[in-house]
Design a protein around this motif. Structure first.
Motif, PDB file in Angstrom:
ATOM      1  N   VAL A 186      47.159  35.361 -23.849  1.00  0.00           N
ATOM      2  CA  VAL A 186      48.512  34.821 -23.965  1.00  0.00           C
ATOM      3  C   VAL A 186      48.887  34.648 -25.438  1.00  0.00           C
ATOM      4  CG1 VAL A 186      50.008  32.872 -23.367  1.00  0.00           C
ATOM      5  CG2 VAL A 186      48.250  33.646 -21.754  1.00  0.00           C
ATOM      6  N   GLU A 187      50.106  35.055 -25.770  1.00  0.00           N
ATOM      7  CA  GLU A 187      50.693  34.786 -27.084  1.00  0.00           C
ATOM      8  C   GLU A 187      52.041  34.110 -26.856  1.00  0.00           C
ATOM      9  OE1 GLU A 187      49.175  35.326 -29.935  1.00  0.00           O
ATOM     10  OE2 GLU A 187      47.456  36.381 -29.044  1.00  0.00           O
ATOM     11  N   PRO A 236      53.663  26.236 -28.374  1.00  0.00           N
ATOM     12  CA  PRO A 236      53.006  25.772 -27.156  1.00  0.00           C
ATOM     13  C   PRO A 236      54.021  25.520 -26.042  1.00  0.00           C
ATOM     14  CG  PRO A 236      52.062  24.687 -29.055  1.00  0.00           C
ATOM     15  CD  PRO A 236      53.253  25.453 -29.561  1.00  0.00           C
ATOM     16  N   VAL A 237      53.698  25.990 -24.854  1.00  0.00           N
ATOM     17  CA  VAL A 237      54.619  25.857 -23.732  1.00  0.00           C
ATOM     18  C   VAL A 237      53.815  25.788 -22.437  1.00  0.00           C
ATOM     19  CG1 VAL A 237      54.883  28.377 -23.561  1.00  0.00           C
ATOM     20  CG2 VAL A 237      56.625  26.880 -22.572  1.00  0.00           C
ATOM     21  N   SER A 238      54.289  24.967 -21.513  1.00  0.00           N
ATOM     22  CA  SER A 238      53.640  24.835 -20.215  1.00  0.00           C
ATOM     23  C   SER A 238      54.328  25.748 -19.208  1.00  0.00           C
ATOM     24  CB  SER A 238      53.704  23.385 -19.733  1.00  0.00           C
ATOM     25  OG  SER A 238      52.986  22.530 -20.610  1.00  0.00           O
ATOM     26  N   PHE A 239      53.541  26.472 -18.465  1.00  0.00           N
ATOM     27  CA  PHE A 239      54.065  27.276 -17.365  1.00  0.00           C
ATOM     28  C   PHE A 239      52.915  27.662 -16.452  1.00  0.00           C
ATOM     29  CE2 PHE A 239      53.100  30.454 -20.652  1.00  0.00           C
ATOM     30  CZ  PHE A 239      52.436  31.445 -19.951  1.00  0.00           C
ATOM     31  N   GLU A 240      53.270  28.231 -15.311  1.00  0.00           N
ATOM     32  CA  GLU A 240      52.279  28.653 -14.327  1.00  0.00           C
ATOM     33  C   GLU A 240      52.065  30.161 -14.406  1.00  0.00           C
ATOM     34  OE1 GLU A 240      52.951  25.324 -10.801  1.00  0.00           O
ATOM     35  OE2 GLU A 240      53.884  27.305 -10.603  1.00  0.00           O
ATOM     36  N   LEU A 241      50.801  30.553 -14.339  1.00  0.00           N
ATOM     37  CA  LEU A 241      50.425  31.962 -14.264  1.00  0.00           C
ATOM     38  C   LEU A 241      49.893  32.226 -12.862  1.00  0.00           C
ATOM     39  CD1 LEU A 241      49.866  34.748 -15.503  1.00  0.00           C
ATOM     40  CD2 LEU A 241      47.676  33.844 -16.328  1.00  0.00           C
ATOM     41  N   ASP A 274      40.218  24.667 -19.455  1.00  0.00           N
ATOM     42  CA  ASP A 274      41.161  23.554 -19.600  1.00  0.00           C
ATOM     43  C   ASP A 274      42.454  23.757 -18.820  1.00  0.00           C
ATOM     44  OD1 ASP A 274      39.380  22.323 -21.447  1.00  0.00           O
ATOM     45  OD2 ASP A 274      40.168  23.614 -23.032  1.00  0.00           O
ATOM     46  N   ALA A 275      42.363  24.411 -17.687  1.00  0.00           N
ATOM     47  CA  ALA A 275      43.554  24.657 -16.875  1.00  0.00           C
ATOM     48  C   ALA A 275      43.345  24.113 -15.476  1.00  0.00           C
ATOM     49  CB  ALA A 275      43.859  26.148 -16.816  1.00  0.00           C
ATOM     50  N   ALA A 276      44.445  23.764 -14.830  1.00  0.00           N
ATOM     51  CA  ALA A 276      44.422  23.401 -13.422  1.00  0.00           C
ATOM     52  C   ALA A 276      44.627  24.669 -12.601  1.00  0.00           C
ATOM     53  CB  ALA A 276      45.518  22.386 -13.123  1.00  0.00           C
ATOM     54  N   ILE A 277      43.779  24.871 -11.601  1.00  0.00           N
ATOM     55  CA  ILE A 277      43.866  26.078 -10.768  1.00  0.00           C
ATOM     56  C   ILE A 277      43.991  25.646  -9.312  1.00  0.00           C
ATOM     57  CG2 ILE A 277      42.749  28.225 -10.084  1.00  0.00           C
ATOM     58  CD1 ILE A 277      41.194  28.154 -12.687  1.00  0.00           C
ATOM     59  N   ARG A 278      44.996  26.184  -8.653  1.00  0.00           N
ATOM     60  CA  ARG A 278      45.182  25.875  -7.236  1.00  0.00           C
ATOM     61  C   ARG A 278      45.507  27.168  -6.489  1.00  0.00           C
ATOM     62  NH1 ARG A 278      50.488  25.170  -9.086  1.00  0.00           N
ATOM     63  NH2 ARG A 278      52.087  25.906  -7.612  1.00  0.00           N
ATOM     64  N   LYS A 279      45.342  27.113  -5.184  1.00  0.00           N
ATOM     65  CA  LYS A 279      45.699  28.249  -4.344  1.00  0.00           C
ATOM     66  C   LYS A 279      47.056  27.994  -3.722  1.00  0.00           C
ATOM     67  CE  LYS A 279      43.718  28.952  -0.331  1.00  0.00           C
ATOM     68  NZ  LYS A 279      42.709  29.285   0.720  1.00  0.00           N
ATOM     69  N   ASP A 280      47.949  28.970  -3.830  1.00  0.00           N
ATOM     70  CA  ASP A 280      49.277  28.871  -3.234  1.00  0.00           C
ATOM     71  C   ASP A 280      49.535  30.171  -2.473  1.00  0.00           C
ATOM     72  OD1 ASP A 280      52.074  28.891  -2.680  1.00  0.00           O
ATOM     73  OD2 ASP A 280      52.417  27.441  -4.274  1.00  0.00           O
ATOM     74  N   GLY A 281      49.360  30.129  -1.163  1.00  0.00           N
ATOM     75  CA  GLY A 281      49.547  31.335  -0.368  1.00  0.00           C
ATOM     76  C   GLY A 281      48.566  32.417  -0.772  1.00  0.00           C
ATOM     77  N   ASP A 282      49.075  33.548  -1.164  1.00  0.00           N
ATOM     78  CA  ASP A 282      48.231  34.687  -1.531  1.00  0.00           C
ATOM     79  C   ASP A 282      47.951  34.753  -3.026  1.00  0.00           C
ATOM     80  OD1 ASP A 282      48.151  35.446   1.091  1.00  0.00           O
ATOM     81  OD2 ASP A 282      49.662  37.022   0.923  1.00  0.00           O
ATOM     82  N   TYR A 283      48.105  33.631  -3.730  1.00  0.00           N
ATOM     83  CA  TYR A 283      47.942  33.629  -5.184  1.00  0.00           C
ATOM     84  C   TYR A 283      47.083  32.458  -5.648  1.00  0.00           C
ATOM     85  CZ  TYR A 283      51.391  37.304  -5.734  1.00  0.00           C
ATOM     86  OH  TYR A 283      52.031  38.516  -5.679  1.00  0.00           O
ATOM     87  N   VAL A 339      47.454  29.268 -12.089  1.00  0.00           N
ATOM     88  CA  VAL A 339      46.809  28.653 -13.256  1.00  0.00           C
ATOM     89  C   VAL A 339      47.884  27.928 -14.060  1.00  0.00           C
ATOM     90  CG1 VAL A 339      45.408  29.050 -15.312  1.00  0.00           C
ATOM     91  CG2 VAL A 339      45.136  30.533 -13.293  1.00  0.00           C
ATOM     92  N   SER A 340      47.711  26.612 -14.242  1.00  0.00           N
ATOM     93  CA  SER A 340      48.713  25.798 -14.937  1.00  0.00           C
ATOM     94  C   SER A 340      48.092  25.128 -16.149  1.00  0.00           C
ATOM     95  CB  SER A 340      49.280  24.724 -13.998  1.00  0.00           C
ATOM     96  OG  SER A 340      49.809  25.290 -12.828  1.00  0.00           O
ATOM     97  N   LYS A 341      48.780  25.186 -17.263  1.00  0.00           N
ATOM     98  CA  LYS A 341      48.345  24.480 -18.461  1.00  0.00           C
ATOM     99  C   LYS A 341      49.426  24.596 -19.528  1.00  0.00           C
ATOM    100  CE  LYS A 341      45.245  26.309 -21.193  1.00  0.00           C
ATOM    101  NZ  LYS A 341      44.004  26.899 -21.716  1.00  0.00           N
ATOM    102  N   GLN A 342      49.230  23.896 -20.622  1.00  0.00           N
ATOM    103  CA  GLN A 342      50.052  24.145 -21.800  1.00  0.00           C
ATOM    104  C   GLN A 342      49.380  25.266 -22.579  1.00  0.00           C
ATOM    105  OE1 GLN A 342      50.257  21.589 -25.466  1.00  0.00           O
ATOM    106  NE2 GLN A 342      52.397  21.290 -24.803  1.00  0.00           N
ATOM    107  N   TRP A 343      50.090  26.361 -22.730  1.00  0.00           N
ATOM    108  CA  TRP A 343      49.517  27.566 -23.318  1.00  0.00           C
ATOM    109  C   TRP A 343      49.761  27.622 -24.816  1.00  0.00           C
ATOM    110  CZ3 TRP A 343      46.724  30.499 -19.958  1.00  0.00           C
ATOM    111  CH2 TRP A 343      46.964  30.312 -18.600  1.00  0.00           C
ATOM    112  N   LYS A 344      48.750  28.070 -25.505  1.00  0.00           N
ATOM    113  CA  LYS A 344      48.855  28.338 -26.928  1.00  0.00           C
ATOM    114  C   LYS A 344      48.394  29.770 -27.180  1.00  0.00           C
ATOM    115  CE  LYS A 344      47.924  23.526 -28.231  1.00  0.00           C
ATOM    116  NZ  LYS A 344      47.022  22.595 -28.983  1.00  0.00           N
ATOM    117  N   SER A 345      48.814  30.330 -28.274  1.00  0.00           N
ATOM    118  CA  SER A 345      48.422  31.704 -28.591  1.00  0.00           C
ATOM    119  C   SER A 345      46.902  31.826 -28.648  1.00  0.00           C
ATOM    120  CB  SER A 345      49.038  32.145 -29.916  1.00  0.00           C
ATOM    121  OG  SER A 345      50.438  32.282 -29.794  1.00  0.00           O
TER     122      SER A 345
END
Length: 712
Positions: free
Chosen positions: A479-480, A484-489, A534-543, A546-552
């Motif tokens: 990730v670049e 810093p920004v939070s989003f879900e992958l 350092d990320a939160a990982i959960r299962k949502d349906g077929d995915y 991965v959630s966290k505040q991302w840095k380059s």
């Protein structure tokens, strides 16, 4: 049932909705949203393939050999001389100019080949210059418009052309192009619409020929313009086109609701009509919330599954013909089907969020599409067969149409299947990444080497997907970000990568063999591991999410552990597959040159005999200075492909006869020099166990893809 459907303020199972466009509160919300063309760029082997196609394939010289794109019918408004008074030949030339525009735009932008970009820009300018003051951008002279004489096919000619123009707009930002397409669509909406003239109802003839129903491709233009502009008039027009088709008398009508909702009727007609139209009931369901469209979409995909070959394309040696036959690996598929099925599956994955559709798109692109073309992009086959023991198949009674349709040829006749060889990778690339519906995340919907650059939560984000997938089991995401920004992958969980005991849908021809419409489920020992510090990982349906505040510099790694599966085919034999790849035994082949295509000057084809309905198989001497040749293939003397496979059970404790093996191939050209295989043993006619190595079926020319169980 389609999963992953979200409805604002209502449960999915609500019944009793009326027809027509409903309020936003009643329409289902897509799980994901498309990104503009050019937002996703290919990498690795996909990029290398696009660059080869653009530089040394047939693409840069295609217009020298294809007369259908030479006559410039958008400007001349004059049909081909052979057309006499029929409007059919305006359509033929115009439709192929549309395919050419779409191929040029997408391939040039993604390959960044300078010569191809210049050619694409010239063609864009030619089309814009042909537009009339009233907005009309089409191929018919004024006296033939709106007349419905013969096979008047305005919609499909416009549809394929405008999709290419919109790709050029999104990839380059040329605002002239968007304005031109909106004006052109305005002309159609002013003349064909509710309360105005029908397009698909032609009462002067009892039955309008099947090609007219290609006009449904204009729904894709309307759908795309709605995505780009947000103008609901385009979404409504997409629905009207489908409604008008339902009430009309055009052939190629498998996709009509009354056909789809009839459980006794299978897909029977032209395969390309079927595959290019599969997405329309899905779009209609998400545009309206009307449950009849949801039921129709589910029925369409059920019927598609019943027609799937081991390579994951639908059988279609022109017609699907599912009610008369099973999808055996000796049945051909048309190359156009690979592109349109891949696109329809990804459009459906976008709306529903269901992994099974992206699974199908990957498998069709990685197997059927690659198995029907040469790796260097110089030729493909109009018809391809999973068990291809010779090109063309022998004896002559084994195939339909003329033998030339089974050759590898630089330009097919008709050339639609050649164009789609250059469209499928760009369409696949575009849909690999999507945004989540709320705009707060990015989703890796289909895997492969790529790069996505867009804004998430107002911040510029680039994610590089570094992998040799599907030839490798490891994917690394880097990730670049601007800040810093939070989003879900979101990371897709393929159906073949589910833990032991977890039911998964198997998109295989088993159901077709058994002639039922039940979904087959099978547990496997395959798995998918996601590592994200350092990320939160959960299962949502077929995915996995991965959630966290991302840095380059932050990374996520995915590891797959696919198992080798034996998939039952409709002929009672078994195909071996692992992950997204189907494997085959490569049969040593003798190559015979049947035509030489000279690229100098205006282009010249040296061919023996007459080309009247079929090409004579007269051998000529290959020209070493021409990279473009038509070829047929026969097995080398002594080549053997009669083997039996051990039919062992699946699941825990099952004995594996084949194991994955790394091969010394080329990671950037794996279809010509494979980097992976399956190594194991089969039984020959003498009852002896013979060690064999299978390779991805897309890495073969002649091949055996399915094998009978133990030799009796």
């Amino acid at each position: 049932m389609m999963r992953g459907i979200r409805v604002i303020g209502l449960m999915v199972a609500v019944l009793g909705w009326g027809t027509g466009v409903m309020s936003a509160a009643e329409r289902p919300v897509p799980v994901f949203e498309e990104l503009p063309f050019g937002t996703v760029r290919p990498g690795g082997w996909i990029q290398a393939q696009l660059e080869r196609d653009a530089a040394t394939g047939v693409l840069p010289d295609f217009d020298k050999f294809c007369t259908a794109v030479q006559r410039r019918v958008f400007a001349s408004k004059a049909g081909a001389p052979k057309g006499q008074n029929s409007t059919e030949y305006w359509f033929y030339d115009g439709a192929h100019e549309g395919y050419w525009m779409d191929s040029l735009a997408r391939a040039s932008i993604l390959s960044q080949d300078e010569a191809l970009l210049e050619k694409a820009e010239d063609f864009v300018n030619y089309l814009l210059e042909s537009q009339e003051e009233n907005g009309y951008l089409g191929v018919y002279p004024p006296e033939l418009r709106l007349s419905h004489v013969g096979d008047d096919e305005e919609f499909c000619t416009a549809g394929w052309t405008y999709m290419g123009l919109l790709a050029w707009y999104e990839g380059t930002g040329d605002a002239r192009v968007l304005e031109a397409v909106e004006r052109a669509m305005g002309w159609y909406m002013d003349h064909y619409n509710r309360g105005k003239q029908s397009y698909f109802s032609r009462p002067e003839v009892p039955f309008v020929s099947g090609p007219v129903s290609h006009g449904l491709v204009l729904t894709e233009v309307a759908h795309t313009l709605y995505r780009i502009t947000g103008n609901e008039a385009y979404r409504d027009y997409m629905l009207w086109i489908y409604e008008d088709f339902e009430q009309g008398n055009a052939g190629g009508d498998d996709i009509k609701l009354k056909r789809l909702l009839d459980p006794t009727r299978a897909a029977t007609q032209h395969g390309v009509h079927w595959t290019e139209q599969l997405r329309i009931p899905v779009w209609a369901w998400y545009a309206t919330g009307d449950p009849k469209y949801r039921e129709a979409a589910e029925a369409a995909w059920d019927k598609t599954r019943e027609a799937l070959l081991p390579s994951f394309c639908v059988m279609s040696d022109e017609g699907v013909g599912r009610e008369r036959r099973l999808p055996t690996p000796e049945t051909a598929y048309e190359y156009c089907d690979t592109m349109e099925l891949t696109a329809s599956a990804l459009y459906t994955a976008e709306k529903t969020g269901e992994s099974r559709f992206a699974d199908l798109a990957e498998r069709c692109f990685f197997n059927a599409a690659q198995a029907g073309r040469l790796p260097d992009g110089t030729a493909n086959s109009y018809f391809t067969i999973d068990n291809r023991y010779a090109m063309p198949p022998e004896p002559a009674t084994r195939f339909r149409h003329n033998a030339g349709h089974y050759w590898y040829r630089p330009v097919q006749g008709p050339p639609c299947c050649s164009f789609l060889m250059f469209r499928i990778a760009p369409y696949y690339t575009k849909m690999m990444w999507m945004k989540t519906a709320d705009g707060g995340g990015l989703a890796a919907v289909a895997y492969g080497p790529s790069r996505v650059s867009t804004k998430v939560n107002g911040t510029g984000v680039t994610i590089r997907e570094e992998t040799d997938y599907p030839f490798s089991d490891t994917i690394r995401f880097t990730v670049e970000v601007e800040r810093p920004v939070s989003f879900e992958l979101w990371l897709r969980r393929p159906g073949w990568a589910r833990r032991e005991g977890e039911a998964r849908e198997a998109l295989t021809p088993e159901a077709a063999l058994l002639r039922d419409r039940t979904r087959a489920h099978r547990a496997s020992q395959a798995d998918m591991t996601v590592t994200a510090p350092d990320a939160a990982i959960r299962k949502d349906g077929d995915y996995w999410v991965v959630s966290k505040q991302w840095k380059s510099g932050h990374t996520v790694t995915v590891e797959f552990s696919p198992v080798v599966e034996k998939a039952l085919a409709a002929n009672g034999e078994y195909a071996l597959r692992r992950g997204s790849l189907v494997y085959a035994l490569s049969i040593p082949a003798e190559e015979t040159c049947l035509q030489v295509w000279k690229t100098g000057g205006a282009g010249e084809v040296i061919t023996p005999g007459e080309a009247l309905g079929g090409l004579e198989e007269t051998v000529i001497e290959a020209d070493p200075d021409s990279r473009l040749q038509s070829r047929k293939y026969t097995p080398k003397e002594g080549a053997e492909w009669t083997y039996w496979i051990h039919a062992v059970p699946h699941g825990k404790g099952a004995r594996q006869d084949f194991e994955p093996v790394a091969l010394e191939g080329d990671p950037l050209n794996p279809w010509e020099e494979p980097t992976c295989g399956l190594r194991g043993r089969m039984v020959n006619g003498a009852g002896e166990e013979i060690p064999l190595t299978l390779v991805p079926m897309g890495s073969t020319i002649l091949r055996r893809t399915t094998f009978p169980k133990d030799n009796p």
